[in-house]
Design an enzyme around this catalytic site. Structure first.
Site, PDB file in Angstrom:
ATOM      1  N   GLY A 104      -8.313 -10.750  -0.924  1.00  0.00           N
ATOM      2  CA  GLY A 104      -7.244 -11.010   0.031  1.00  0.00           C
ATOM      3  C   GLY A 104      -6.513 -12.325  -0.235  1.00  0.00           C
ATOM      4  N   GLY A 134     -12.089  -5.046   0.271  1.00  0.00           N
ATOM      5  CA  GLY A 134     -13.521  -4.727   0.307  1.00  0.00           C
ATOM      6  C   GLY A 134     -13.979  -3.864  -0.856  1.00  0.00           C
ATOM      7  N   ARG A 142       0.828  -1.217   0.000  1.00  0.00           N
ATOM      8  CA  ARG A 142       0.000   0.000   0.000  1.00  0.00           C
ATOM      9  C   ARG A 142       0.856   1.259   0.000  1.00  0.00           C
ATOM     10  NH1 ARG A 142      -5.262  -1.693   3.689  1.00  0.00           N
ATOM     11  NH2 ARG A 142      -6.375  -2.585   1.915  1.00  0.00           N
ATOM     12  N   LYS A 182     -16.780 -19.913   0.255  1.00  0.00           N
ATOM     13  CA  LYS A 182     -18.232 -19.997   0.414  1.00  0.00           C
ATOM     14  C   LYS A 182     -18.968 -19.157  -0.604  1.00  0.00           C
ATOM     15  CE  LYS A 182     -18.439 -21.084   5.289  1.00  0.00           C
ATOM     16  NZ  LYS A 182     -18.992 -20.695   6.578  1.00  0.00           N
TER      17      LYS A 182
HETATM   18  P1  ADP Z   1     -10.674 -13.963  -1.396  1.00  0.00           P
HETATM   19  O1  ADP Z   1     -10.150 -13.576  -0.033  1.00  0.00           O
HETATM   20  O2  ADP Z   1      -9.615 -13.854  -2.436  1.00  0.00           O
HETATM   21  O3  ADP Z   1     -11.942 -13.230  -1.772  1.00  0.00           O
HETATM   22  P2  ADP Z   1     -12.026 -16.276  -0.322  1.00  0.00           P
HETATM   23  O4  ADP Z   1     -11.839 -15.741   1.047  1.00  0.00           O
HETATM   24  O5  ADP Z   1     -13.378 -16.296  -0.891  1.00  0.00           O
HETATM   25  O6  ADP Z   1     -11.030 -15.532  -1.345  1.00  0.00           O
HETATM   26  O7  ADP Z   1     -11.539 -17.795  -0.374  1.00  0.00           O
HETATM   27  C1  ADP Z   1     -10.285 -18.235   0.043  1.00  0.00           C
HETATM   28  C2  ADP Z   1     -10.361 -19.547   0.794  1.00  0.00           C
HETATM   29  O8  ADP Z   1     -11.095 -20.535   0.077  1.00  0.00           O
HETATM   30  C3  ADP Z   1      -8.994 -20.136   1.014  1.00  0.00           C
HETATM   31  O9  ADP Z   1      -8.705 -20.106   2.380  1.00  0.00           O
HETATM   32  C4  ADP Z   1      -9.100 -21.574   0.487  1.00  0.00           C
HETATM   33  O10 ADP Z   1      -8.477 -22.544   1.310  1.00  0.00           O
HETATM   34  C5  ADP Z   1     -10.581 -21.791   0.465  1.00  0.00           C
HETATM   35  N1  ADP Z   1     -10.961 -22.863  -0.479  1.00  0.00           N
HETATM   36  C6  ADP Z   1     -10.768 -22.892  -1.796  1.00  0.00           C
HETATM   37  N2  ADP Z   1     -11.195 -24.052  -2.321  1.00  0.00           N
HETATM   38  C7  ADP Z   1     -11.678 -24.787  -1.309  1.00  0.00           C
HETATM   39  C8  ADP Z   1     -12.257 -26.097  -1.197  1.00  0.00           C
HETATM   40  N3  ADP Z   1     -12.428 -26.873  -2.259  1.00  0.00           N
HETATM   41  N4  ADP Z   1     -12.620 -26.513   0.038  1.00  0.00           N
HETATM   42  C9  ADP Z   1     -12.441 -25.726   1.110  1.00  0.00           C
HETATM   43  N5  ADP Z   1     -11.915 -24.501   1.078  1.00  0.00           N
HETATM   44  C10 ADP Z   1     -11.528 -24.016  -0.117  1.00  0.00           C
END
Ligand code: ADP
Ligand code: MG
Length: 389
Positions: A341, A364, A36, A184
């Protein structure tokens, strides 16, 4: 999108109020990631060529409108000096040409978007420059109200982010592919609902692909899956169909019995999975499929890893696609923008960060943008132009 930029003003000798996002990660008193800080350097360099005095405005943590030494920005000037190669003072009384003010959120007026507080800030300079895209989803005194009080424009980092995001989502070269993964689906419903209206292909991986497969009747064993999101999945599929967006789901997956790095694993199809198995990554056929789609694409927008990339070798799907996107971007056939993130860590882990067209570290604000929301800090800059013109 129209807004003023640094080049639209004669800045020579002016005092610039520069909104930066210096809410950096700190551990044991040390800044652990200077991204940053580094992103503001081009604007600092430019303002120095214009002989400007610069007063830097930033928030740090959540002191909730109260002075609190734990959230003081006083530790930062030496770090800024090291990263920018220029002396930085602390507070309005310091004598340096570039000064950092104390954490704006020590004053409750900041988060309240308070006019009187914005006036106090505005009285300190001649022109307002916002270089904090990552704070643009907040309507605060230093991102919104202040633009009503003085000439205002985007800094170079804000401008780069807006150009990248516009090229990826508002006026992209087609075909456009969105890759969405992560844990999720419930945290990304707005993202998916917006993207199906805007992209040609929506590639799904990660935990949320399990939920989609489940909604279509596939077994998921112990995989991360939000079974109560079935209706939402089907509704997103219908919206995609209506909008002419093709949803690409995995055709194979990597299954494990024990949730740990280097666990025994096997490639399985979509139709079967043992009750005690869980899927942690996309499989080789799926990777090949998606690579084929990427080869035809002109634009890719990526949020969310394809698997549990924190555990080797289940970063394989994410790494393979990241490398493909990186190669196609380098060869000039693809514009690639990624953010989120965990996405930034995952692409870093894949060694692909340098080769993407643009990586957003805005968190965000990036997510709200791909949800199709208007960002108050950006709208404020657009309105500021209208008024000054
Ligand atoms: P971002 O922060 O980039 O928006 P998310 O927070 O939505 O991404 O997702 C990241 C998390 O998703 C990681 O910690 C990863 O381990 C988890 N993840 C990815 N694929 C799977 C899976 N098949 N089962 C469980 N967790 C998963
Ligand atoms: Mg995350």
């Amino acid at each position: 999108m129209t807004y003023k930029t640094l080049k639209d003003f004669d800045l020579n000798g002016k005092t610039v109020l520069l909104r930066a996002d210096l809410n950096v990660p700190v551990q044991d008193g040390k800044v652990t990631d200077t991204t940053r800080i580094d992103r503001v350097k081009p604007t600092i360099d430019y303002l120095r060529t214009q002989n400007c005095k610069v007063i830097i405005l930033s928030h740090y943590g959540r002191p909730k409108g109260q002075e609190n030494a734990e959230f003081s920005l006083s530790f930062l000037p030496p770090v800024l000096r090291d990263q920018w190669g220029v002396l930085v003072g602390f507070g309005t009384d310091s004598t340096e040409d570039i000064k950092l003010l104390e954490n704006l959120r020590f004053n409750a007026g900041e988060e309240a978007n308070d006019l009187e507080y914005a006036k106090t800030l505005a009285s300190l300079g001649d022109i307002f420059v916002n270089d904090a895209f990552s704070a643009a989803h907040r309507a605060h005194a230093s991102t919104q109200k202040i633009t009503e009080l003085m000439p205002s424009c985007a800094g170079l980092s804000m401008e780069a982010e807006l150009i990248a995001l516009t090229n990826a989502l508002e006026a992209p070269k087609k075909p456009v592919v969105a890759i969405v993964g992560g844990a999720k689906i419930s945290t990304k419903l707005s993202v998916l609902n917006n993207l199906v209206k805007k992209v040609d292909y929506l590639v799904l991986g990660g935990g949320m692909a399990n939920t989609f497969l489940f909604a279509k009747g596939a077994p998921v064993g112990l995989s991360l899956c939000e079974k109560d999101m079935k209706e939402e999945c089907l509704s997103i599929e219908q919206k995609a169909k209506d909008a002419g967006c093709e949803i690409i789901l995995p055709v194979d997956r990597i299954a494990i019995l024990e949730f740990k790095a280097n666990a025994d694993h096997e490639v399985i199809g979509i139709d079967t999975i043992a009750d005690d198995q869980e899927s942690v990554d996309i499989g080789p056929e799926t990777i090949k499929n998606i690579e084929g789609i990427l080869e035809q694409a002109k634009t890719v927008l990526w949020n969310g890893p394809m698997g549990v990339f924190e555990m080797k070798p289940f970063d394989n799907g994410t790494n393979a696609l990241a490398k493909k996107v990186a190669t196609l971007t380098k060869s000039g056939s693809l514009l690639s923008v990624a953010g989120g993130g965990d996405t930034v860590s995952a692409l870093d882990n894949a060694g692909a960060v340098e080769d993407f067209s643009y990586i957003s570290t805005a968190g965000g604000a990036f997510l709200e943008w791909i949800e199709g929301k208007e960002l108050p800090g950006v709208i404020a800059l657009q309105n500021a132009k209208a008024k000054a013109a």
